[in-house]
Scaffold this motif. Structure first.
Motif, PDB file in Angstrom:
ATOM      1  N   UNK A   1       0.835  -1.200   0.000  1.00 47.07           N
ATOM      2  CA  UNK A   1       0.000   0.000   0.000  1.00 47.07           C
ATOM      3  C   UNK A   1       0.873   1.254   0.000  1.00 47.07           C
ATOM      4  N   UNK A   2       0.437   2.259  -0.791  1.00 47.07           N
ATOM      5  CA  UNK A   2       1.167   3.522  -0.850  1.00 47.07           C
ATOM      6  C   UNK A   2       0.221   4.630  -1.310  1.00 47.07           C
ATOM      7  N   UNK A   3       0.502   5.838  -0.834  1.00 47.12           N
ATOM      8  CA  UNK A   3      -0.315   6.983  -1.210  1.00 47.12           C
ATOM      9  C   UNK A   3       0.321   7.825  -2.320  1.00 47.12           C
ATOM     10  N   UNK A   4       1.554   7.535  -2.699  1.00 49.01           N
ATOM     11  CA  UNK A   4       2.226   8.402  -3.666  1.00 49.01           C
ATOM     12  C   UNK A   4       2.687   7.679  -4.930  1.00 49.01           C
ATOM     13  N   UNK A   5       2.668   6.352  -4.944  1.00 54.90           N
ATOM     14  CA  UNK A   5       3.167   5.618  -6.109  1.00 54.90           C
ATOM     15  C   UNK A   5       2.155   5.663  -7.248  1.00 54.90           C
ATOM     16  N   UNK A   6       2.699   5.660  -8.490  1.00 53.99           N
ATOM     17  CA  UNK A   6       1.883   5.618  -9.713  1.00 53.99           C
ATOM     18  C   UNK A   6       0.933   6.804  -9.830  1.00 53.99           C
ATOM     19  N   UNK A   7       1.359   7.945  -9.350  1.00 55.77           N
ATOM     20  CA  UNK A   7       0.574   9.163  -9.503  1.00 55.77           C
ATOM     21  C   UNK A   7       1.522  10.361  -9.436  1.00 55.77           C
ATOM     22  N   UNK A   8       1.039  11.496  -9.932  1.00 59.93           N
ATOM     23  CA  UNK A   8       1.846  12.718  -9.902  1.00 59.93           C
ATOM     24  C   UNK A   8       1.695  13.390  -8.536  1.00 59.93           C
ATOM     25  N   UNK A   9       2.820  13.757  -7.962  1.00 59.64           N
ATOM     26  CA  UNK A   9       2.832  14.388  -6.643  1.00 59.64           C
ATOM     27  C   UNK A   9       3.640  15.674  -6.716  1.00 59.64           C
ATOM     28  N   UNK A  10       3.110  16.731  -6.121  1.00 61.49           N
ATOM     29  CA  UNK A  10       3.841  17.988  -6.013  1.00 61.49           C
ATOM     30  C   UNK A  10       4.423  18.091  -4.604  1.00 61.49           C
ATOM     31  N   UNK A  11       5.760  18.149  -4.540  1.00 65.56           N
ATOM     32  CA  UNK A  11       6.466  18.120  -3.266  1.00 65.56           C
ATOM     33  C   UNK A  11       7.581  19.165  -3.271  1.00 65.56           C
ATOM     34  N   UNK A  12       8.265  19.260  -2.152  1.00 64.55           N
ATOM     35  CA  UNK A  12       9.479  20.061  -2.063  1.00 64.55           C
ATOM     36  C   UNK A  12      10.692  19.135  -2.087  1.00 64.55           C
ATOM     37  N   UNK A  13      11.723  19.532  -2.820  1.00 68.20           N
ATOM     38  CA  UNK A  13      12.968  18.775  -2.862  1.00 68.20           C
ATOM     39  C   UNK A  13      14.103  19.674  -2.379  1.00 68.20           C
ATOM     40  N   UNK A  14      15.262  19.049  -2.156  1.00 69.90           N
ATOM     41  CA  UNK A  14      16.408  19.777  -1.601  1.00 69.90           C
ATOM     42  C   UNK A  14      17.620  19.608  -2.504  1.00 69.90           C
ATOM     43  N   UNK A  15      18.260  20.723  -2.822  1.00 65.75           N
ATOM     44  CA  UNK A  15      19.502  20.681  -3.587  1.00 65.75           C
ATOM     45  C   UNK A  15      20.683  20.386  -2.648  1.00 65.75           C
ATOM     46  N   UNK A  16      21.832  20.175  -3.256  1.00 61.88           N
ATOM     47  CA  UNK A  16      23.018  19.876  -2.454  1.00 61.88           C
ATOM     48  C   UNK A  16      23.376  21.031  -1.532  1.00 61.88           C
ATOM     49  N   UNK A  17      23.108  22.276  -1.982  1.00 57.77           N
ATOM     50  CA  UNK A  17      23.434  23.434  -1.146  1.00 57.77           C
ATOM     51  C   UNK A  17      22.409  23.680  -0.043  1.00 57.77           C
ATOM     52  N   UNK A  18      21.379  22.818   0.053  1.00 62.29           N
ATOM     53  CA  UNK A  18      20.381  22.947   1.103  1.00 62.29           C
ATOM     54  C   UNK A  18      19.144  23.724   0.709  1.00 62.29           C
ATOM     55  N   UNK A  19      19.171  24.411  -0.432  1.00 61.67           N
ATOM     56  CA  UNK A  19      17.998  25.173  -0.858  1.00 61.67           C
ATOM     57  C   UNK A  19      16.892  24.221  -1.303  1.00 61.67           C
ATOM     58  N   UNK A  20      15.663  24.617  -1.055  1.00 62.44           N
ATOM     59  CA  UNK A  20      14.506  23.793  -1.406  1.00 62.44           C
ATOM     60  C   UNK A  20      13.749  24.412  -2.574  1.00 62.44           C
ATOM     61  N   UNK A  21      13.107  23.573  -3.364  1.00 58.78           N
ATOM     62  CA  UNK A  21      12.378  24.049  -4.530  1.00 58.78           C
ATOM     63  C   UNK A  21      11.237  23.073  -4.833  1.00 58.78           C
ATOM     64  N   UNK A  22      10.186  23.530  -5.519  1.00 53.41           N
ATOM     65  CA  UNK A  22       9.033  22.662  -5.794  1.00 53.41           C
ATOM     66  C   UNK A  22       9.314  21.719  -6.963  1.00 53.41           C
ATOM     67  N   UNK A  23       8.829  20.497  -6.839  1.00 56.54           N
ATOM     68  CA  UNK A  23       9.001  19.508  -7.905  1.00 56.54           C
ATOM     69  C   UNK A  23       7.675  18.777  -8.146  1.00 56.54           C
ATOM     70  N   UNK A  24       7.595  18.148  -9.308  1.00 55.01           N
ATOM     71  CA  UNK A  24       6.535  17.175  -9.594  1.00 55.01           C
ATOM     72  C   UNK A  24       7.201  15.813  -9.713  1.00 55.01           C
ATOM     73  N   UNK A  25       6.716  14.851  -8.940  1.00 57.48           N
ATOM     74  CA  UNK A  25       7.363  13.540  -8.829  1.00 57.48           C
ATOM     75  C   UNK A  25       6.402  12.438  -9.225  1.00 57.48           C
ATOM     76  N   UNK A  26       6.884  11.528 -10.080  1.00 58.25           N
ATOM     77  CA  UNK A  26       6.122  10.347 -10.482  1.00 58.25           C
ATOM     78  C   UNK A  26       6.990   9.120 -10.218  1.00 58.25           C
ATOM     79  N   UNK A  27       6.518   8.218  -9.337  1.00 58.31           N
ATOM     80  CA  UNK A  27       7.291   7.033  -8.953  1.00 58.31           C
ATOM     81  C   UNK A  27       6.553   5.771  -9.379  1.00 58.31           C
ATOM     82  N   UNK A  28       7.301   4.860 -10.010  1.00 57.83           N
ATOM     83  CA  UNK A  28       6.737   3.579 -10.438  1.00 57.83           C
ATOM     84  C   UNK A  28       7.516   2.444  -9.779  1.00 57.83           C
ATOM     85  N   UNK A  29       6.855   1.554  -9.029  1.00 55.82           N
ATOM     86  CA  UNK A  29       7.557   0.421  -8.416  1.00 55.82           C
ATOM     87  C   UNK A  29       7.650  -0.766  -9.379  1.00 55.82           C
ATOM     88  N   UNK A  30       8.738  -1.514  -9.277  1.00 57.00           N
ATOM     89  CA  UNK A  30       8.938  -2.706 -10.102  1.00 57.00           C
ATOM     90  C   UNK A  30       9.498  -3.817  -9.225  1.00 57.00           C
TER      91      UNK A  30
END
Length: 266
Positions: free
Chosen positions: A156-185
């Motif tokens: 069970x998962x709430x984020x797999x196989x769908x588009x999710x808008x989240x915050x991500x982090x760069x190496x320098x620590x700054x955060x920015x908005x992303x759209x993430x799509x994850x597929x399990x295999x």
């Protein structure tokens, strides 16, 4: 043992294919050739030494032939797989989005050039690290671990196989908005998770600018309406005062009263 043999025969690996080719030959051709050679031997066509030699030679020829055919087939399959792998690699390497593969322990197994440009980690630096240590804001790490463990345990998962808008982090620590799509295999060694990541910074800025423009347009329309109403009121006042200027004293009071009443209504 039976389960091991059955699994080997069902496997799509080169070993499974080789087993599917050689096992029938060993189980069918060997007894059949032995029986046939024995019948000719019993009929007196040749003696036991020659029959034994013929039995060995026949089985060697059969096994070598089967192995040769199977190896040719395996070579063709491996060549097709290498070509497919190269094509998939070219697609991933040339993708406009960042592409990341994560194993069931949360470690990064694949990291394309767009991921390098987006997050600031090189391929060699990122592979082997966890997504919590590289691209995920620290406050989301615990929730990620719980969600991963829940999926592996229950599916069970709430984020797999769908588009999710989240915050991500760069190496320098700054955060920015992303759209993430994850597929399990499901793989032999466990689950792997393929993720396509799109930087939404420009889109979010555009949307914010559009909302601001819409707000300014609404303010402009409101201001224009107020100005129009004020101009109408001012016209009544000015008209009444113009008439009062040249009117007799008795009429002046009425005209001035009309102007005051209009001003009070405004």
């Amino acid at each position: 043992l039976d389960l091991g043999i059955a699994a080997l025969l069902r496997a799509r690996s080169p070993g499974g294919m080789l087993a599917r080719w050689t096992l029938p030959a060993i189980l069918i051709v060997t007894p059949a050739s032995g029986w046939l050679i024995l019948q000719f031997e019993l009929a007196g066509y040749y003696g036991a030494p020659l029959g034994s030699a013929m039995f060995v030679i026949t089985n060697v020829v059969v096994v070598v032939s089967v192995l040769w055919v199977a190896s040719r087939q395996i070579d063709r399959i491996n060549a097709a797989r290498r070509q497919e792998h190269g094509l998939n690699r070219a697609i991933v390497e040339g993708a406009l989005d960042a592409f990341i593969v994560m194993d069931s322990a949360g470690r990064i197994a694949a990291w394309n050039p767009q991921a390098v440009a987006m997050f600031g980690w090189s391929h060699d630096e990122a592979v082997g690290r966890t997504v919590v240590d590289t691209i995920m804001p620290p406050e989301h790490g615990e929730a990620h671990q719980r969600g991963l463990a829940r999926f592996i345990a229950t599916g069970e998962s709430r984020i797999l196989n769908r588009r999710n808008e989240l915050l991500a982090r760069r190496r320098d620590g700054s955060e920015f908005p992303i759209e993430l799509m994850i597929t399990p295999t499901r793989m032999n060694a466990g689950w792997v998770f393929s993720g396509f990541i799109r930087d939404m910074t420009v889109q979010k800025q555009t949307e914010a600018g559009l909302r601001q423009a819409q707000k300014m347009e609404a303010v402009g329309q409101l201001t224009g309406g107020i100005a129009h109403d004020f101009n109408n009121l001012l016209s009544v006042v000015i008209g009444s005062l113009d008439l009062a200027e040249g009117a007799p004293a008795a009429e002046q009071r009425d005209l001035i009263g009309s102007a005051l009443a209009a001003a009070e209504r405004g």
